[in-house]
Enzyme design. Structure first.
Site, PDB file in Angstrom:
ATOM      1  N   HIS A 183     -10.426  -4.915  -3.369  1.00 62.41           N
ATOM      2  CA  HIS A 183      -8.938  -5.367  -2.693  1.00 62.41           C
ATOM      3  C   HIS A 183      -9.096  -5.853  -1.296  1.00 62.41           C
ATOM      4  CE1 HIS A 183     -10.037  -1.083  -2.346  1.00 62.41           C
ATOM      5  NE2 HIS A 183      -9.464  -1.050  -1.257  1.00 62.41           N
TER       6      HIS A 183
ATOM      7  N   ASP B 113       0.906  -1.252   0.117  1.00 66.06           N
ATOM      8  CA  ASP B 113       0.025   0.125   0.192  1.00 66.06           C
ATOM      9  C   ASP B 113       0.817   1.261   0.048  1.00 66.06           C
ATOM     10  OD1 ASP B 113      -3.240   0.561   0.878  1.00 66.06           O
ATOM     11  OD2 ASP B 113      -1.765   2.123   1.238  1.00 66.06           O
ATOM     12  N   ILE B 114       0.414   2.186  -0.833  1.00 71.22           N
ATOM     13  CA  ILE B 114       1.315   3.502  -0.945  1.00 71.22           C
ATOM     14  C   ILE B 114       1.094   4.337   0.276  1.00 71.22           C
ATOM     15  CG2 ILE B 114      -0.751   4.970  -1.819  1.00 71.22           C
ATOM     16  CD1 ILE B 114       1.463   5.954  -4.041  1.00 71.22           C
TER      17      ILE B 114
HETATM   18  P1  AMP Z   1      -9.900   1.316   0.630  1.00 71.20           P
HETATM   19  O1  AMP Z   1     -10.002   2.895   1.139  1.00 71.20           O
HETATM   20  O2  AMP Z   1     -10.133   0.271   1.196  1.00 71.20           O
HETATM   21  O3  AMP Z   1     -10.617   1.667  -0.934  1.00 71.20           O
HETATM   22  O4  AMP Z   1      -8.325   1.268   0.158  1.00 71.20           O
HETATM   23  C1  AMP Z   1      -7.441   1.734  -0.739  1.00 71.20           C
HETATM   24  C2  AMP Z   1      -6.109   1.808  -0.795  1.00 71.20           C
HETATM   25  O5  AMP Z   1      -5.343   1.872  -1.994  1.00 71.20           O
HETATM   26  C3  AMP Z   1      -5.659   2.852   0.391  1.00 71.20           C
HETATM   27  O6  AMP Z   1      -5.017   2.057   1.566  1.00 71.20           O
HETATM   28  C4  AMP Z   1      -4.491   3.452  -0.533  1.00 71.20           C
HETATM   29  O7  AMP Z   1      -3.373   4.016   0.441  1.00 71.20           O
HETATM   30  C5  AMP Z   1      -4.008   2.531  -1.546  1.00 71.20           C
HETATM   31  N1  AMP Z   1      -3.701   2.839  -2.825  1.00 71.20           N
HETATM   32  C6  AMP Z   1      -4.171   3.745  -3.641  1.00 71.20           C
HETATM   33  N2  AMP Z   1      -3.531   4.156  -4.898  1.00 71.20           N
HETATM   34  C7  AMP Z   1      -2.551   3.374  -4.551  1.00 71.20           C
HETATM   35  C8  AMP Z   1      -1.306   3.078  -5.476  1.00 71.20           C
HETATM   36  N3  AMP Z   1      -0.874   3.916  -6.625  1.00 71.20           N
HETATM   37  N4  AMP Z   1      -0.536   2.188  -4.860  1.00 71.20           N
HETATM   38  C9  AMP Z   1      -0.496   1.297  -3.745  1.00 71.20           C
HETATM   39  N5  AMP Z   1      -1.709   1.564  -3.055  1.00 71.20           N
HETATM   40  C10 AMP Z   1      -2.461   2.586  -3.353  1.00 71.20           C
END
Ligand code: AMP
Length: 113
Positions: free
Chosen positions: A99, A29-30
Site C-alpha cells: 500500500h 486510512d482508518i
Molecule cells: P503500514 O503500517 O504501512 O502497514 O500501514 C497500514 C495502514 O493501514 C495503517 O495506517 C492503518 O491505519 C491502515 N488500516 C488498517 N486497517 C484499515 C482499514 N480497515 N481501513 C483503513 N485503513 C486501515
C-alpha cells in the site's frame, strides 16, 4: 480470505473509497496521520515493496499515477504531500498487502520517525 486489504479490494469491508479502477483502489486510512491520509493498493495481492519485480512493475507504477490524481482531487497537490511505502518490521509495515500512503494537509518532518 485472510488479507484485510484483499477483503477491502473485494468489497467485503466498509471503507471510504476515493478512487478505484481495474488495477487499484484508494481509500481513507482508518487512523489518519495527517489531515489527508489515503492508502492506494493494488487489487491483486503483493506482500510489500520487496516483492517488486518485472512482473508487477506496471501495477506498482500505476499506484504513483493514482496518487498524483488523488492528490489533485484532494486539493493537496499545490501545497505538497508525502508518499510512503513501508517494508517489513523495521520499515513500519503492519499490513502485508502493498500500500502506498498519501499524506498531506500539513508540513511533514524529516527524517521520518
Ligand atoms: P503500514 O503500517 O504501512 O502497514 O500501514 C497500514 C495502514 O493501514 C495503517 O495506517 C492503518 O491505519 C491502515 N488500516 C488498517 N486497517 C484499515 C482499514 N480497515 N481501513 C483503513 N485503513 C486501515
Amino acid at each position: 480470505m485472510a488479507c484485510i486489504f484483499c477483503q477491502i479490494a473485494a468489497g467485503e469491508r466498509p471503507v471510504h473509497i476515493v478512487y478505484e479502477d481495474d488495477r487499484a483502489i484508494a481509500f481513507r486510512d482508518i487512523h489518519p496521520q495527517a489531515p489527508t491520509h489515503i492508502l492506494i493498493i493494488p487489487r491483486d495481492h503483493i506482500d510489500g515493496p520487496a516483492e517488486a519485480s518485472a512482473d508487477n512493475e506496471a501495477v506498482i507504477g500505476h499506484l504513483a499515477v493514482v496518487a498524483a490524481r488523488v492528490a489533485a482531487d484532494e486539493g493537496i497537490a499545490a501545497g505538497g504531500y508525502r508518499l510512503v511505502l513501508n517494508q517489513g518490521r523495521n520499515g513500519g509495515q503492519s499490513v502485508f498487502h502493498l500500500h502506498l500512503h498519501l499524506l498531506g494537509g500539513r508540513r511533514m518532518g524529516w527524517p521520518p520517525g
